[in-house]
Design a protein around this motif. Structure first.
Motif, PDB file in Angstrom:
ATOM      1  N   GLU A 139       6.039   7.223   8.538  1.00 23.30           N
ATOM      2  CA  GLU A 139       7.295   7.834   8.089  1.00 23.30           C
ATOM      3  C   GLU A 139       8.244   6.801   7.492  1.00 23.30           C
ATOM      4  O   GLU A 139       8.886   7.054   6.469  1.00 23.30           O
ATOM      5  N   VAL A 140       8.320   5.637   8.122  1.00 24.12           N
ATOM      6  CA  VAL A 140       9.192   4.568   7.620  1.00 24.12           C
ATOM      7  C   VAL A 140       8.731   4.121   6.236  1.00 24.12           C
ATOM      8  O   VAL A 140       9.547   3.902   5.333  1.00 24.12           O
ATOM      9  N   GLY A 141       7.412   3.992   6.057  1.00 17.65           N
ATOM     10  CA  GLY A 141       6.868   3.611   4.749  1.00 17.65           C
ATOM     11  C   GLY A 141       7.236   4.613   3.667  1.00 17.65           C
ATOM     12  O   GLY A 141       7.679   4.234   2.574  1.00 17.65           O
ATOM     13  N   ARG A 142       7.084   5.892   3.972  1.00 19.74           N
ATOM     14  CA  ARG A 142       7.434   6.944   2.997  1.00 19.74           C
ATOM     15  C   ARG A 142       8.926   6.926   2.680  1.00 19.74           C
ATOM     16  O   ARG A 142       9.335   7.027   1.525  1.00 19.74           O
ATOM     17  N   ALA A 143       9.744   6.785   3.738  1.00 23.78           N
ATOM     18  CA  ALA A 143      11.204   6.761   3.545  1.00 23.78           C
ATOM     19  C   ALA A 143      11.641   5.553   2.724  1.00 23.78           C
ATOM     20  O   ALA A 143      12.656   5.602   2.019  1.00 23.78           O
ATOM     21  N   ALA A 144      10.862   4.466   2.801  1.00 21.86           N
ATOM     22  CA  ALA A 144      11.193   3.241   2.059  1.00 21.86           C
ATOM     23  C   ALA A 144      10.663   3.274   0.623  1.00 21.86           C
ATOM     24  O   ALA A 144      10.762   2.283  -0.094  1.00 21.86           O
TER      25      ALA A 144
END
Length: 316
Positions: free
Chosen positions: A237-242
């Motif tokens: 999720e953090v990767g997608r949000a970034a």
């Protein structure tokens, strides 16, 4: 000879095992050395199939409930923690019980107990049904801990006394998502008491920061971890949000969707806190077999945390 396409692998650091996971695995191995097989483990010791299968091959028996364990063999409680009722039931049966709860989870349990003693009702930010959340909420009597998963849940909370509230969190949440929920709690309950130091553990935070650091450099992100691993799912999720459009969770190299990676020039690789480095190397080797690989390590923090195993395993 076919010319391999160039590809850069950005390897996030820190990644993989944290101190709590290292300690939990060591506890099972030392228990097998001390008492021989079988040793029973209530719930997966950590959320990783490779690790669990390896310990099972050495003589660990994984069960979901204490009632599945015989009285005369040691039982180990997983790194996620257990409700208070579980060690009490083991003591009532005179079982040898070893607690592998991560010390940072135990810290949250102690916070909850301290707030309860001060007459505060607890609000826990966490994922319903996750063993860590179940274990933490199970430290206090029913109704003393209210669970919220999203900012939207805050509006629907029915509390006993708005002037006597505290919040705690699961240790493996998204730092950014949790900040939003905390802000919503503070807006609705201005007097709510928070932890002295953030409950989200150092390892979860460090791995998320490392993903944010590599996200601008990569066309795709692979997170090595189990589908029931909260901290691994948060890394996706953090990767997608970034801004990483393609971010996927894989358990092993065999799970990689090579067609989805067709035409890309750079891939980020990280691993959840319960994924061993051998699986990271397996994924790198799979890329090396298909591409002309250059590996670049992106380090955002150094970790030197170590937790002692329980005294019962340090004694001869």
């Amino acid at each position: 000879m076919t010319q391999l396409t160039p590809l850069t692998l950005y390897l996030a650091a820190p990644r993989g095992f944290c101190a709590g996971v290292d300690r939990a695995i060591k506890i099972v191995e030392l228990a097998l050395e001390k008492w021989g097989a079988p040793v029973y483990v209530r719930h997966e010791i950590v959320h990783n199939k490779f690790v669990v299968d390896d310990l099972r091959a050495k003589g660990a028996v994984f069960v979901e409930e204490l009632s599945d364990c015989p009285d005369d063999r040691p039982v180990i409680f997983s790194a996620h923690g257990v409700p208070k009722s579980v060690p009490a039931a083991a003591a009532a049966r005179a079982m040898i019980a070893v607690d592998a709860t991560c010390p940072l989870v135990t810290k949250v349990h102690n916070e909850a107990a301290r707030h309860f003693a001060d007459g505060l009702q607890m609000i826990m930010i966490g994922h319903e049904g996750h063993p860590e959340t179940v274990g933490t909420m199970g430290q206090l009597p029913n109704g003393e801990v209210l669970l919220v998963e999203t900012e939207g849940d805050v509006a629907g909370l029915v509390v006993r006394d708005i002037g006597k509230l505290a919040y705690i969190t699961q240790t493996t949440l998204s730092v950014d998502d949790t900040a939003g929920i905390v802000a919503a709690l503070q807006a609705r309950f201005p007097g709510i008491v928070g932890p002295h130091k953030e409950d989200i553990c150092y390892a979860t935070t460090n791995r998320q920061w490392a993903v944010k650091a590599i996200a601008p450099k990569i066309d795709a992100l692979l997170v090595i971890g189990a589908p029931n691993s909260s901290n691994s799912l948060r890394l996706v999720e953090v990767g997608r949000a970034a801004g990483c459009a393609y971010a996927q969770l894989v358990q092993r190299a065999v799970d990689i969707d090579w067609r989805a990676l067709d035409g890309i020039a750079s891939v980020g690789i990280t691993a959840g806190a319960s994924a061993p480095e051998v699986l990271v190397n397996e994924v790198i080797d799979a890329f090396c077999a298909r591409y002309d690989v250059r590996v670049e390590i992106v380090e955002t923090a150094q970790e030197n945390v170590e937790f002692k195993v329980p005294r019962i395993l340090r004694e001869a």
